[in-house]
Design a protein around this motif. Structure first.
Motif, PDB file in Angstrom:
ATOM      1  N   SER A   1      44.899 -64.093 -18.760  1.00 11.05           N
ATOM      2  CA  SER A   1      45.190 -65.504 -18.527  1.00 11.05           C
ATOM      3  C   SER A   1      45.289 -66.263 -19.846  1.00 11.05           C
ATOM      4  O   SER A   1      46.240 -67.005 -20.097  1.00 11.05           O
ATOM      5  CB  SER A   1      44.088 -66.101 -17.645  1.00 11.05           C
ATOM      6  N   MET A   2      44.304 -66.056 -20.707  1.00 15.94           N
ATOM      7  CA  MET A   2      44.279 -66.784 -21.981  1.00 15.94           C
ATOM      8  C   MET A   2      45.411 -66.333 -22.900  1.00 15.94           C
ATOM      9  O   MET A   2      46.024 -67.144 -23.600  1.00 15.94           O
ATOM     10  CB  MET A   2      42.923 -66.565 -22.670  1.00 15.94           C
ATOM     11  N   ARG A   3      45.688 -65.038 -22.892  1.00 19.81           N
ATOM     12  CA  ARG A   3      46.768 -64.526 -23.731  1.00 19.81           C
ATOM     13  C   ARG A   3      48.102 -65.170 -23.327  1.00 19.81           C
ATOM     14  O   ARG A   3      48.886 -65.601 -24.170  1.00 19.81           O
ATOM     15  CB  ARG A   3      46.848 -63.001 -23.612  1.00 19.81           C
ATOM     16  N   GLN A   4      48.337 -65.201 -21.999  1.00 21.88           N
ATOM     17  CA  GLN A   4      49.574 -65.803 -21.499  1.00 21.88           C
ATOM     18  C   GLN A   4      49.706 -67.244 -21.972  1.00 21.88           C
ATOM     19  O   GLN A   4      50.771 -67.679 -22.403  1.00 21.88           O
ATOM     20  CB  GLN A   4      49.577 -65.786 -19.958  1.00 21.88           C
ATOM     21  N   THR A   5      48.600 -67.967 -21.858  1.00 22.65           N
ATOM     22  CA  THR A   5      48.628 -69.389 -22.202  1.00 22.65           C
ATOM     23  C   THR A   5      48.802 -69.597 -23.707  1.00 22.65           C
ATOM     24  O   THR A   5      49.665 -70.374 -24.138  1.00 22.65           O
ATOM     25  CB  THR A   5      47.326 -70.062 -21.731  1.00 22.65           C
ATOM     26  N   ILE A   6      47.998 -68.894 -24.482  1.00 25.27           N
ATOM     27  CA  ILE A   6      47.975 -69.144 -25.928  1.00 25.27           C
ATOM     28  C   ILE A   6      49.270 -68.718 -26.608  1.00 25.27           C
ATOM     29  O   ILE A   6      49.767 -69.411 -27.500  1.00 25.27           O
ATOM     30  CB  ILE A   6      46.752 -68.440 -26.564  1.00 25.27           C
ATOM     31  N   THR A   7      49.834 -67.578 -26.173  1.00 30.03           N
ATOM     32  CA  THR A   7      51.084 -67.143 -26.803  1.00 30.03           C
ATOM     33  C   THR A   7      52.212 -68.142 -26.530  1.00 30.03           C
ATOM     34  O   THR A   7      53.113 -68.305 -27.347  1.00 30.03           O
ATOM     35  CB  THR A   7      51.518 -65.742 -26.320  1.00 30.03           C
ATOM     36  N   ARG A   8      52.142 -68.821 -25.376  1.00 30.03           N
ATOM     37  CA  ARG A   8      53.144 -69.849 -25.076  1.00 30.03           C
ATOM     38  C   ARG A   8      53.063 -71.014 -26.059  1.00 30.03           C
ATOM     39  O   ARG A   8      54.025 -71.749 -26.248  1.00 30.03           O
ATOM     40  CB  ARG A   8      52.957 -70.414 -23.654  1.00 30.03           C
ATOM     41  N   GLY A   9      51.892 -71.176 -26.635  1.00 31.15           N
ATOM     42  CA  GLY A   9      51.716 -72.259 -27.604  1.00 31.15           C
ATOM     43  C   GLY A   9      52.175 -71.877 -29.005  1.00 31.15           C
ATOM     44  O   GLY A   9      52.021 -72.675 -29.943  1.00 31.15           O
ATOM     45  N   GLY A  10      52.696 -70.665 -29.154  1.00 27.12           N
ATOM     46  CA  GLY A  10      53.216 -70.253 -30.456  1.00 27.12           C
ATOM     47  C   GLY A  10      52.192 -69.588 -31.354  1.00 27.12           C
ATOM     48  O   GLY A  10      52.371 -69.554 -32.580  1.00 27.12           O
ATOM     49  N   TYR A  11      51.123 -69.069 -30.766  1.00 22.57           N
ATOM     50  CA  TYR A  11      50.096 -68.385 -31.557  1.00 22.57           C
ATOM     51  C   TYR A  11      50.165 -66.875 -31.312  1.00 22.57           C
ATOM     52  O   TYR A  11      50.568 -66.430 -30.232  1.00 22.57           O
ATOM     53  CB  TYR A  11      48.697 -68.874 -31.156  1.00 22.57           C
ATOM     54  N   ALA A  12      49.755 -66.096 -32.334  1.00 22.29           N
ATOM     55  CA  ALA A  12      49.612 -64.649 -32.159  1.00 22.29           C
ATOM     56  C   ALA A  12      48.193 -64.382 -31.646  1.00 22.29           C
ATOM     57  O   ALA A  12      47.245 -65.056 -32.072  1.00 22.29           O
ATOM     58  CB  ALA A  12      49.829 -63.938 -33.481  1.00 22.29           C
ATOM     59  N   VAL A  13      48.070 -63.448 -30.721  1.00 23.16           N
ATOM     60  CA  VAL A  13      46.772 -63.220 -30.084  1.00 23.16           C
ATOM     61  C   VAL A  13      46.354 -61.756 -30.185  1.00 23.16           C
ATOM     62  O   VAL A  13      47.156 -60.858 -29.960  1.00 23.16           O
ATOM     63  CB  VAL A  13      46.825 -63.614 -28.583  1.00 23.16           C
ATOM     64  N   GLU A  14      45.097 -61.546 -30.549  1.00 19.08           N
ATOM     65  CA  GLU A  14      44.468 -60.229 -30.451  1.00 19.08           C
ATOM     66  C   GLU A  14      43.283 -60.404 -29.505  1.00 19.08           C
ATOM     67  O   GLU A  14      42.708 -61.487 -29.440  1.00 19.08           O
ATOM     68  CB  GLU A  14      43.950 -59.762 -31.821  1.00 19.08           C
ATOM     69  N   ASP A  15      42.934 -59.356 -28.770  1.00 18.62           N
ATOM     70  CA  ASP A  15      41.784 -59.517 -27.888  1.00 18.62           C
ATOM     71  C   ASP A  15      40.838 -58.325 -27.940  1.00 18.62           C
ATOM     72  O   ASP A  15      41.240 -57.216 -28.295  1.00 18.62           O
ATOM     73  CB  ASP A  15      42.199 -59.817 -26.446  1.00 18.62           C
ATOM     74  N   CYS A  16      39.597 -58.584 -27.598  1.00 18.55           N
ATOM     75  CA  CYS A  16      38.548 -57.561 -27.563  1.00 18.55           C
ATOM     76  C   CYS A  16      37.737 -57.756 -26.296  1.00 18.55           C
ATOM     77  O   CYS A  16      37.514 -58.886 -25.855  1.00 18.55           O
ATOM     78  CB  CYS A  16      37.622 -57.689 -28.771  1.00 18.55           C
ATOM     79  N   ARG A  17      37.250 -56.633 -25.721  1.00 21.65           N
ATOM     80  CA  ARG A  17      36.502 -56.695 -24.464  1.00 21.65           C
ATOM     81  C   ARG A  17      34.993 -56.848 -24.670  1.00 21.65           C
ATOM     82  O   ARG A  17      34.249 -56.927 -23.704  1.00 21.65           O
ATOM     83  CB  ARG A  17      36.765 -55.420 -23.648  1.00 21.65           C
ATOM     84  N   SER A  18      34.546 -56.865 -25.916  1.00 18.38           N
ATOM     85  CA  SER A  18      33.105 -57.016 -26.167  1.00 18.38           C
ATOM     86  C   SER A  18      32.872 -57.568 -27.563  1.00 18.38           C
ATOM     87  O   SER A  18      33.775 -57.518 -28.428  1.00 18.38           O
ATOM     88  CB  SER A  18      32.398 -55.659 -26.043  1.00 18.38           C
ATOM     89  N   GLY A  19      31.659 -58.068 -27.773  1.00 19.18           N
ATOM     90  CA  GLY A  19      31.292 -58.567 -29.089  1.00 19.18           C
ATOM     91  C   GLY A  19      31.285 -57.442 -30.109  1.00 19.18           C
ATOM     92  O   GLY A  19      31.679 -57.637 -31.270  1.00 19.18           O
ATOM     93  N   GLU A  20      30.864 -56.270 -29.661  1.00 13.89           N
ATOM     94  CA  GLU A  20      30.819 -55.123 -30.571  1.00 13.89           C
ATOM     95  C   GLU A  20      32.226 -54.767 -31.064  1.00 13.89           C
ATOM     96  O   GLU A  20      32.440 -54.529 -32.258  1.00 13.89           O
ATOM     97  CB  GLU A  20      30.199 -53.900 -29.872  1.00 13.89           C
ATOM     98  N   ASP A  21      33.182 -54.730 -30.117  1.00 12.82           N
ATOM     99  CA  ASP A  21      34.566 -54.414 -30.494  1.00 12.82           C
ATOM    100  C   ASP A  21      35.122 -55.470 -31.453  1.00 12.82           C
ATOM    101  O   ASP A  21      35.850 -55.147 -32.401  1.00 12.82           O
ATOM    102  CB  ASP A  21      35.462 -54.342 -29.252  1.00 12.82           C
ATOM    103  N   ALA A  22      34.772 -56.714 -31.174  1.00 11.76           N
ATOM    104  CA  ALA A  22      35.261 -57.800 -32.032  1.00 11.76           C
ATOM    105  C   ALA A  22      34.688 -57.662 -33.438  1.00 11.76           C
ATOM    106  O   ALA A  22      35.401 -57.888 -34.431  1.00 11.76           O
ATOM    107  CB  ALA A  22      34.880 -59.151 -31.435  1.00 11.76           C
ATOM    108  N   MET A  23      33.415 -57.279 -33.542  1.00 18.07           N
ATOM    109  CA  MET A  23      32.812 -57.095 -34.863  1.00 18.07           C
ATOM    110  C   MET A  23      33.486 -55.945 -35.612  1.00 18.07           C
ATOM    111  O   MET A  23      33.672 -56.011 -36.827  1.00 18.07           O
ATOM    112  CB  MET A  23      31.304 -56.851 -34.737  1.00 18.07           C
ATOM    113  N   LYS A  24      33.835 -54.886 -34.845  1.00 21.30           N
ATOM    114  CA  LYS A  24      34.542 -53.761 -35.485  1.00 21.30           C
ATOM    115  C   LYS A  24      35.883 -54.240 -36.044  1.00 21.30           C
ATOM    116  O   LYS A  24      36.302 -53.851 -37.129  1.00 21.30           O
ATOM    117  CB  LYS A  24      34.780 -52.642 -34.465  1.00 21.30           C
TER     118      LYS A  24
END
Lengths: 199, 123
Positions: free
Chosen positions: B17-40
Motif C-alpha cells: 500500500s505504502m509503496r504504491q502511494t509513495i512511488t506515485r509521489g515521485g519517490y524511489a522506495v526500498e522496503d524491509c520486513r523487519s528492523g533487523e533487515d533494515a539495519m542490514k
C-alpha cells in the motif's frame, strides 16, 4: 453436593460447585475446548482479512497502472496527431485535444481515488492487531478453571484480570473507545491525539 | 535527483500500500520486513533520504530500530517517521526520545503523507 458431604467435607457455598465436583472438571474441559475453537476461528478470520486486504491493494495497484497507461497512450496519440498537423500549422486536431483533456481529467480523478483506496488497505493492519488481541483474550478463557474459580478469590476475579491484562495491549483509539463504551463510559476514551505529529 | 525512502513494516499489505502511494509521489522506495533487515540494509551502505517504520514488529521493534539507526553513520540526521496503529501519547514520547522525527497513525491518506514528506525531507 451429596458427594462432597458424603466425603466428609464442608458443602460448597450456595450457588457454587464444590472444587472436586465432576461438573467443574467437565465445565473446565469444555471451556478449554471452547477457547481452542474460538481462537481457531479468530485466526481464520484474520487470514481471510489479510487475503482480502492484499487482493484489494494489489487490485487497486493494477488499476493505477492501467489508468496510467491509458493516459500515456492518449497523450502519445494526441502528440502524434499534433506532429502530423504541424507542417500545415494547424496543430493538434481539436477533437484529439478535447479527448485528451477528458482522459486527463478522468485519470487524475481515478488515480486520486485509487490511491485513497490503497491507503485504506492500511486499516487491515489495525484489524489484524485487534484480532490478535481477541485471540489472546479468547485464549485466556482456557484458564477459566472452575475448581479454582469456586475455591479462591484469585479464581473468582480471573475474568476481570484477563480484561486488565488485555487492556495493556489496547493501544488503538478504537480499542480504548470500545472498552470505555462496554464499561458504560463512552466519553472516557482518554482523548484522541492528532494522527499526525512532527516532533 | 529522486529521493529515496526506506519502508520498514512486517505487514506485506502495508508495504504494498505504502509503496504504491509513495512511488506515485515521485519517490524511489526500498522496503524491509523487519528492523533487523533494515539495519542490514543500512549496514551495507544504503542511505535513504527518509525512513518510515512501523512500531510493533517481531524482534526489533520500531523504537529499537530508530535507536540503532541513529548510531549508524550517515543516519544521524535522516528523518525517521513512525507509521503505526498506536495513538497513545506515552509511546509517542518514547519514539521522540529515541530520535523519531514524527508520528503517523494508520491509515494515512496520500495527500496527508505527501504533505508530511514535503515538510521533513531536506530540499
Amino acid at each position: 453436593m451429596a458427594k462432597t458431604m458424603a466425603a466428609g467435607r464442608d458443602p460448597a457455598p450456595p450457588g457454587t460447585i464444590a472444587p472436586d465436583d465432576p461438573i467443574a472438571a467437565t465445565f473446565s474441559a469444555a471451556m478449554a475446548e471452547y477457547s481452542r475453537v474460538l481462537c481457531g476461528q479468530i485466526r481464520a478470520a484474520s487470514e481471510v482479512s489479510h487475503e482480502a486486504a492484499t487482493t484489494w491493494v494489489e487490485g487497486a495497484g493494477a488499476l493505477v497502472a492501467a489508468v496510467d497507461a491509458l493516459r500515456d497512450r492518449a497523450r502519445a496519440v494526441a502528440a502524434g496527431a499534433g506532429a502530423e498537423n504541424a507542417p500545415d500549422g494547424a496543430g493538434a486536431d481539436p477533437r484529439d485535444a478535447a479527448l485528451l483533456t477528458v482522459i486527463d481529467a478522468f485519470a487524475e480523478q481515478a488515480l486520486a481515488r485509487l490511491l485513497a483506496l490503497i491507503a485504506e488497505g492500511q486499516r487491515h493492519d489495525k484489524a489484524s492487531q485487534m484480532l490478535d488481541a481477541l485471540d489472546e483474550m479468547a485464549g485466556g478463557l482456557a484458564q477459566l478453571d472452575l475448581p479454582a474459580i469456586t475455591a479462591s478469590q484469585h479464581g473468582a476475579t480471573l475474568p476481570v484480570r484477563l480484561i486488565e491484562q488485555a487492556e495493556q495491549g489496547f493501544v488503538m483509539a478504537e480499542q480504548r473507545r470500545a472498552l470505555a463504551t462496554a464499561r458504560g463510559n463512552p466519553a472516557d476514551t482518554g482523548g484522541a491525539p492528532d494522527p499526525v505529529e512532527l516532533f | 535527483m529522486m529521493k529515496n525512502i526506506l519502508l520498514v513494516d512486517d505487514s506485506p499489505t502495508v508495504l504494498t500500500s505504502m509503496r504504491q502511494t509513495i512511488t506515485r509521489g515521485g519517490y524511489a522506495v526500498e522496503d524491509c520486513r523487519s528492523g533487523e533487515d533494515a539495519m542490514k540494509k543500512l549496514g551495507s551502505g544504503y542511505r535513504p533520504d527518509l525512513i518510515i517504520t512501523d512500531l510493533n514488529m517481531d524482534g526489533m521493534d520500531g523504537i529499537e530500530f530508530i535507536t540503532q539507526a541513529r548510531k549508524t553513520g550517515g543516519c544521524r540526521f535522516t528523518p525517521i517517521l513512525i507509521l503505526t496503529t498506536e495513538s497513545g501519547q506515552d509511546h509517542r514520547n518514547r519514539a521522540k526520545s529515541a530520535g523519531a522525527t514524527g508520528w503517523l497513525v494508520k491509515p494515512v491518506a496520500p495527500q496527508q503523507l505527501f504533505d508530511v514528506l514535503n515538510r521533513v525531507l531536506p530540499a
